[in-house]
Design an enzyme around this catalytic site. Structure first.
Site, mmCIF file in Angstrom:
data_model
loop_
_atom_site.group_PDB
_atom_site.id
_atom_site.type_symbol
_atom_site.label_atom_id
_atom_site.label_comp_id
_atom_site.label_asym_id
_atom_site.label_seq_id
_atom_site.Cartn_x
_atom_site.Cartn_y
_atom_site.Cartn_z
ATOM 1 N N ARG A 77 31.434 52.639 45.718
ATOM 2 C CA ARG A 77 31.518 52.443 44.575
ATOM 3 C C ARG A 77 30.537 53.333 44.181
ATOM 4 N NH1 ARG A 77 29.851 46.649 43.872
ATOM 5 N NH2 ARG A 77 29.972 47.219 41.481
ATOM 6 N N HIS A 128 22.376 42.386 37.636
ATOM 7 C CA HIS A 128 23.094 42.118 38.622
ATOM 8 C C HIS A 128 22.019 43.248 39.192
ATOM 9 C CE1 HIS A 128 26.314 39.032 37.374
ATOM 10 N NE2 HIS A 128 25.203 38.586 37.351
HETATM 11 N N1 APR Z 1 38.685 46.334 28.270
HETATM 12 C C1 APR Z 1 37.836 44.625 28.472
HETATM 13 N N2 APR Z 1 38.064 43.664 29.105
HETATM 14 C C2 APR Z 1 38.618 44.244 30.768
HETATM 15 C C3 APR Z 1 39.238 45.627 30.225
HETATM 16 C C4 APR Z 1 39.129 46.019 29.556
HETATM 17 N N3 APR Z 1 39.819 47.794 29.577
HETATM 18 N N4 APR Z 1 39.889 45.920 31.274
HETATM 19 C C5 APR Z 1 40.245 44.433 32.331
HETATM 20 N N5 APR Z 1 39.049 43.536 31.652
HETATM 21 C C6 APR Z 1 38.598 42.287 32.030
HETATM 22 C C7 APR Z 1 39.232 41.436 32.502
HETATM 23 O O1 APR Z 1 40.429 40.441 31.649
HETATM 24 C C8 APR Z 1 38.717 40.210 32.848
HETATM 25 O O2 APR Z 1 38.475 39.263 32.102
HETATM 26 O O3 APR Z 1 37.701 42.053 32.208
HETATM 27 C C9 APR Z 1 37.051 41.142 33.636
HETATM 28 C C10 APR Z 1 36.942 41.987 34.308
HETATM 29 O O4 APR Z 1 36.568 40.598 35.212
HETATM 30 P P1 APR Z 1 35.862 40.877 36.708
HETATM 31 O O5 APR Z 1 36.291 41.693 37.621
HETATM 32 O O6 APR Z 1 35.349 38.915 36.617
HETATM 33 O O7 APR Z 1 33.912 40.837 36.386
HETATM 34 P P2 APR Z 1 32.614 40.908 35.913
HETATM 35 O O8 APR Z 1 33.402 39.209 35.094
HETATM 36 O O9 APR Z 1 32.069 41.366 35.172
HETATM 37 O O10 APR Z 1 32.346 39.639 37.083
HETATM 38 C C11 APR Z 1 31.053 39.366 37.048
HETATM 39 O O11 APR Z 1 31.182 38.916 39.305
HETATM 40 O O12 APR Z 1 32.100 39.944 41.024
HETATM 41 C C12 APR Z 1 30.232 40.081 40.702
HETATM 42 O O13 APR Z 1 28.180 40.958 40.685
HETATM 43 C C13 APR Z 1 30.182 40.856 40.450
HETATM 44 O O14 APR Z 1 28.876 41.803 38.477
HETATM 45 C C14 APR Z 1 30.002 40.855 38.826
HETATM 46 C C15 APR Z 1 30.058 39.672 38.674
#
Ligand code: APR
Length: 297
Positions: A77, A128
Site C-alpha cells: 500500500r 485513521h
Molecule cells: N468516487 C466516489 N466514490 C467511490 C469511487 C469514486 N471514484 N469509487 C468507489 N467509491 C465508493 C464505493 O461505492 C464505496 O462506497 O467508495 C466507497 C469505498 O468504501 P470502503 O472500501 O468501505 O472504504 P471506506 O469507507 O473508506 O472504509 C472505511 O474501513 O477498512 C477500514 O480503515 C479502513 O478507512 C477505512 C475504513
C-alpha cells in the site's frame, strides 16, 4: 437536473447556492476519493490483496499472528500510494479549504493524497492515521517516526510488492496464476524492523486498526469544532460510512442541523448517510468528477 420531490436533490446549482450560504461545512472522506488515483477501496471489488481480505489484515491480531504478512500488505500500500497522484477530487477539497475557513475535513484515508494536494493541515483530520508514520507495536513504548517515505520501508520487505512478473517457461494455468498473483513469501519475525527506542517491539505502520482507539487528542479537537455551533452542510465522499466512530459524524452533523450531501459511485447502501431527505443531496458518480463540479473550484 431536477430535484426528486420525495428524495434528495441531485441539482448541482441548488447545492452550490446552499454551499455559498454555508458558514460551517464538514466532510467525511473515504477510500472512494482515492479510487480514481488508482488505489483500491476496502470493500467491494478492490478489497482483496493476494486472496486476503484487506479488512482482515487490518487488525492487531493479524499483526500478532503474522507480522510479515501484514507488513507486506502495508508495504504494498505504501508503494502504491507513493506511485500515484492526487486526483481532481483531492485538489477541489484542498482549494475549498483554502477559500473557506469554516470547512473542516475528516478523512479515513491514510494514503497521504490530501496532503500532497496541499490541503491545509489545520483543516484536515486523519482519523485513521497515516501510512507513512511508523510506530512501535509494544504498548508501553511511545516511539513514533513521522512521514517516513522509504520504499520499501525495510530491507526485509524489499521484494518490490508490485514488481513486474518474470516470464515463466511453463505456460500452465497454475504458472500463469502465480505470475499474476505470486505467493506471499514468509518473513520471519526476527527479520522485520524492530523499534530503535525500546528494542523489543516490532515497528508497525501508524494506522488505526480495527479494535484500536482513534487518537484521543484528535477526537477532542474534532468534538470541539463540532460543538462550536451549528453545521450547515456535510459532504460524505467515497465512503461506505460503516466504520465507527468515523461514520457516526454523519449523525452528529445532522444533529447540528446539517444537510447531507453524498458523493459516491453507488447511490444505494449509504451506511450512516442513508435515509437522505428532501433537504439533502445525492450525487452519484466519481468524486474526482463531481467534486470540482459541485464545489465550483
Ligand atoms: N468516487 C466516489 N466514490 C467511490 C469511487 C469514486 N471514484 N469509487 C468507489 N467509491 C465508493 C464505493 O461505492 C464505496 O462506497 O467508495 C466507497 C469505498 O468504501 P470502503 O472500501 O468501505 O472504504 P471506506 O469507507 O473508506 O472504509 C472505511 O474501513 O477498512 C477500514 O480503515 C479502513 O478507512 C477505512 C475504513
Amino acid at each position: 437536473m431536477m430535484s426528486n420531490h420525495f428524495g434528495p436533490s441531485t441539482d448541482p446549482a441548488l447545492f452550490r447556492s446552499v454551499l455559498q450560504s454555508s458558514k460551517r461545512l464538514l466532510a467525511l472522506c473515504g477510500a472512494g476519493l482515492s479510487a480514481a488515483s488508482g488505489l483500491d477501496t476496502f470493500r467491494g471489488a478492490g478489497g482483496l490483496w493476494k486472496h486476503h481480505s484487506a479488512v482482515a489484515l487490518a487488525t492487531p491480531q493479524a499483526f500478532e499472528r503474522d507480522p510479515g504478512l501484514v507488513w507486506q500488505f502495508y508495504s504494498c500500500r505504501r508503494h502504491k500510494a507513493l506511485n500515484v497522484e492526487p486526483n481532481a477530487g483531492h485538489f477541489a477539497l484542498a482549494e475549498l479549504a483554502r477559500r473557506m475557513e469554516g470547512f473542516y475535513c475528516l478523512t479515513q484515508n491514510v494514503d497521504g493524497l490530501h496532503q500532497r494536494a496541499n490541503h491545509p493541515a489545520s483543516q484536515l483530520k486523519l482519523l485513521h492515521g497515516h501510512l507513512f508514520n511508523i510506530q512501535c507495536f509494544n504498548p508501553s513504548c511511545d516511539y513514533v517516526e513521522l512521514n517516513n517515505l522509504e520504499d520499501p520501508f525495510h530491507h526485509s520487505l524489499d521484494s518490490p510488492p508490485s514488481a513486474p512478473a518474470t516470464p515463466s517457461p511453463k505456460n500452465t494455468i497454475a504458472a500463469r496464476a502465480a505470475l499474476i498473483n505470486p505467493p506471499t513469501p514468509t518473513i520471519p519475525r526476527e527479520s522485520l524492523p524492530h523499534c530503535p527506542q525500546c528494542g523489543i517491539g516490532l515497528l508497525r505502520p501508524g494506522v488505526v486498526w480495527f479494535g484500536e482507539e482513534l487518537d484521543q487528542k484528535m477526537l477532542d479537537e474534532v468534538e470541539a469544532w463540532i460543538e462550536q455551533g451549528s453545521i450547515d452542510l456535510m459532504l460524505v465522499i467515497g465512503t461506505t460510512a460503516v466504520v465507527h466512530p468515523a461514520a457516526a459524524y454523519v449523525g452528529r452533523a445532522r444533529g447540528k442541523g446539517a444537510r447531507i450531501a453524498v458523493i459516491n459511485v453507488e447511490g444505494a447502501d449509504l451506511g450512516a448517510a442513508g435515509g437522505l431527505g428532501e433537504r439533502d443531496f445525492l450525487f452519484e458518480g466519481g468524486a474526482e468528477k463531481i467534486l470540482p463540479e459541485i464545489l465550483g473550484v
